[in-house]
Design an enzyme around this catalytic site. Structure first.
Site, PDB file in Angstrom:
ATOM      1  N   ASP A  58      44.245  49.349  33.874  1.00 51.85           N
ATOM      2  CA  ASP A  58      43.814  48.198  34.680  1.00 51.85           C
ATOM      3  C   ASP A  58      42.294  48.166  34.707  1.00 51.85           C
ATOM      4  O   ASP A  58      41.638  49.217  34.810  1.00 51.85           O
ATOM      5  CB  ASP A  58      44.362  48.344  36.109  1.00 51.85           C
ATOM      6  CG  ASP A  58      44.359  47.032  36.888  1.00 51.85           C
ATOM      7  OD1 ASP A  58      43.264  46.455  37.068  1.00 51.85           O
ATOM      8  OD2 ASP A  58      45.428  46.604  37.347  1.00 51.85           O
ATOM      9  N   ASP A  67      39.973  47.454  29.913  1.00 50.53           N
ATOM     10  CA  ASP A  67      40.485  46.106  29.705  1.00 50.53           C
ATOM     11  C   ASP A  67      41.377  46.095  28.468  1.00 50.53           C
ATOM     12  O   ASP A  67      41.064  46.749  27.467  1.00 50.53           O
ATOM     13  CB  ASP A  67      39.307  45.141  29.518  1.00 50.53           C
ATOM     14  CG  ASP A  67      39.707  43.690  29.724  1.00 50.53           C
ATOM     15  OD1 ASP A  67      40.532  43.190  28.920  1.00 50.53           O
ATOM     16  OD2 ASP A  67      39.211  43.062  30.676  1.00 50.53           O
ATOM     17  N   ILE A  68      42.480  45.324  28.518  1.00 51.25           N
ATOM     18  CA  ILE A  68      43.341  45.270  27.341  1.00 51.25           C
ATOM     19  C   ILE A  68      42.684  44.547  26.175  1.00 51.25           C
ATOM     20  O   ILE A  68      43.137  44.647  25.037  1.00 51.25           O
ATOM     21  CB  ILE A  68      44.711  44.627  27.659  1.00 51.25           C
ATOM     22  CG1 ILE A  68      44.552  43.209  28.202  1.00 51.25           C
ATOM     23  CG2 ILE A  68      45.523  45.500  28.587  1.00 51.25           C
ATOM     24  CD1 ILE A  68      45.874  42.459  28.287  1.00 51.25           C
ATOM     25  N   ALA A 112      49.095  42.669  33.329  1.00 53.51           N
ATOM     26  CA  ALA A 112      47.680  42.309  33.419  1.00 53.51           C
ATOM     27  C   ALA A 112      47.461  40.847  33.042  1.00 53.51           C
ATOM     28  O   ALA A 112      47.752  40.438  31.922  1.00 53.51           O
ATOM     29  CB  ALA A 112      46.855  43.215  32.500  1.00 53.51           C
ATOM     30  N   TYR A 124      47.543  27.866  33.305  1.00 54.80           N
ATOM     31  CA  TYR A 124      48.129  29.191  33.543  1.00 54.80           C
ATOM     32  C   TYR A 124      49.485  29.294  32.862  1.00 54.80           C
ATOM     33  O   TYR A 124      49.754  30.234  32.096  1.00 54.80           O
ATOM     34  CB  TYR A 124      48.255  29.440  35.042  1.00 54.80           C
ATOM     35  CG  TYR A 124      49.184  30.576  35.386  1.00 54.80           C
ATOM     36  CD1 TYR A 124      48.878  31.885  35.017  1.00 54.80           C
ATOM     37  CD2 TYR A 124      50.388  30.346  36.060  1.00 54.80           C
ATOM     38  CE1 TYR A 124      49.745  32.934  35.315  1.00 54.80           C
ATOM     39  CE2 TYR A 124      51.245  31.378  36.360  1.00 54.80           C
ATOM     40  CZ  TYR A 124      50.922  32.674  35.991  1.00 54.80           C
ATOM     41  OH  TYR A 124      51.787  33.705  36.282  1.00 54.80           O
ATOM     42  N   LEU A 179      50.774  31.908  49.282  1.00 52.76           N
ATOM     43  CA  LEU A 179      51.139  31.248  50.530  1.00 52.76           C
ATOM     44  C   LEU A 179      51.533  32.215  51.646  1.00 52.76           C
ATOM     45  O   LEU A 179      50.994  32.131  52.761  1.00 52.76           O
ATOM     46  CB  LEU A 179      52.283  30.256  50.275  1.00 52.76           C
ATOM     47  CG  LEU A 179      52.779  29.475  51.493  1.00 52.76           C
ATOM     48  CD1 LEU A 179      51.670  28.607  52.056  1.00 52.76           C
ATOM     49  CD2 LEU A 179      53.997  28.629  51.114  1.00 52.76           C
ATOM     50  N   GLY A 184      48.389  20.017  38.716  1.00 52.24           N
ATOM     51  CA  GLY A 184      49.234  20.981  38.027  1.00 52.24           C
ATOM     52  C   GLY A 184      50.333  21.605  38.853  1.00 52.24           C
ATOM     53  O   GLY A 184      51.050  22.483  38.361  1.00 52.24           O
TER      54      GLY A 184
END
Length: 326
Positions: free
Chosen positions: A31, A51-52, A74, A141, A188, A281
């Site tokens: 991570d 980082d990947i 990730a 996304y 939320l 979106g």
């Protein structure tokens, strides 16, 4: 099993890591801590801060780790932000995952469980949504995750790569000692719980004119521990099957107002609301059918009631901020 968990210091990855460790598995967490802290890493896990997108580092990790499988969490996850900065979602979620997959191929690692999303479906033609429904994301996304699914399909076809893609909806709840703590928080239920604790004055509802029972968006909610169970079952299934796509959800939907009412019931607090315009979106309704994973893998959620999911999150929220346990 010996497992690599990317994004394992996040909410879902961190929960899955803890459940895996408790079940006796060996876990390495990879991570970059861009939205988390070192303290979120599960005790007992090996931790690599990287980082990947760093091909040499992820390849070294995979080569030395001799892993039985990879669980890939990730990613950037904010649908609203993805409509303002789509480029960072395609860079982080799509391109970086391609780097991970290339490194897996280069090191002989051939089993992946991918954290996908119901946002791949966009506005569904009917609900509950089945896995063979049209894939038409309404935000960047969802598109960034769907592109990964396309890549995985070709890797399976050309390289024999084994993978399971789990499309899940809204994840909530907490396990003992660990829960949802995004920085900054945008989901939320924890936002409403912040209002219940007096940390926020009100909760915003984005759009009250959707074609739903009360005009607010409808979403499916799944407890994070039930989701963890699904990930382990999916990974184990790759011993026999080479490719799988599953929805993970409760099969029932709740409007934003119904979620607010549930928090009010669980906490005994009034929740002031401010209505805002719709966000770009946001589909009106997202509710999953999980019958496929139930019938094929025997998965069964233990948390069937929204109030129970929220009660576990409320307990964690109180422990996190004010040291209470009830």
């Amino acid at each position: 099993m010996n497992l690599l968990v990317t994004g394992g210091a996040g909410y879902i990855g961190g929960t899955v890591s803890r459940i895996l460790l408790a079940a006796g598995h060996t876990v390495t967490i990879y991570d970059n801590l861009c939205h988390s802290k070192r303290e979120a890493v599960a005790p007992g896990a090996t931790f690599i801060e990287a980082d990947i997108a760093d091909r040499p580092r992820i390849e070294q990790t995979l080569r030395e780790g001799k892993f039985d499988g990879v669980m890939h969490f990730a990613a950037l996850i904010e649908a609203g932000e993805s409509m303002q900065k789509p480029e960072i979602y395609f860079r982080n979620n799509t391109a970086s995952t391609l780097t991970l997959l290339e490194a897996m191929l280069a090191t002989g690692n051939n089993k992946l469980v991918f954290s996908s999303t119901a946002a791949c479906y966009g506005e569904p033609e009917k609900t509950p949504i089945l896995e063979d429904a049209t894939l038409k994301p309404t935000n960047a996304y969802g598109e960034s995750k769907l592109l990964v699914e396309h890549i995985l399909g070709w890797f399976h076809r050309v390289h024999g790569f084994r993978y399971a893609s789990l499309r899940y909806f809204n994840v909530a709840g907490a396990i003992e000692g660990y829960g949802e703590a995004h920085e900054p928080e945008s989901h939320l239920i924890p936002l409403i719980l912040d209002v219940a604790l007096g940390r926020r004055e009100s909760i915003k509802i984005y759009g009250s004119d959707y074609p739903t029972p009360d005009g607010t968006c409808v979403r499916d909610y799944i407890h994070v521990s039930d989701l963890a169970d699904a990930h382990l079952l999916a990974l184990q299934s790759l011993e026999k099957q080479t490719r799988a796509i599953y929805n993970i959800g409760s099969g029932g939907g709740f409007t934003v107002r119904q979620v607010i009412d549930s928090v009010s019931r669980v906490t005994g607090k009034q929740i002031p609301v401010i209505e805002e315009p719709r966000r770009d979106g946001d589909p009106a309704v997202l509710v999953a059918s999980s019958e496929k994973i139930k019938s094929e893998l025997g998965w069964a959620p233990r948390y069937a009631e929204l109030d129970d999911i929220i009660a576990s999150a409320w307990k964690w929220h109180q422990q996190r901020y004010v040291g209470k346990t009830s």
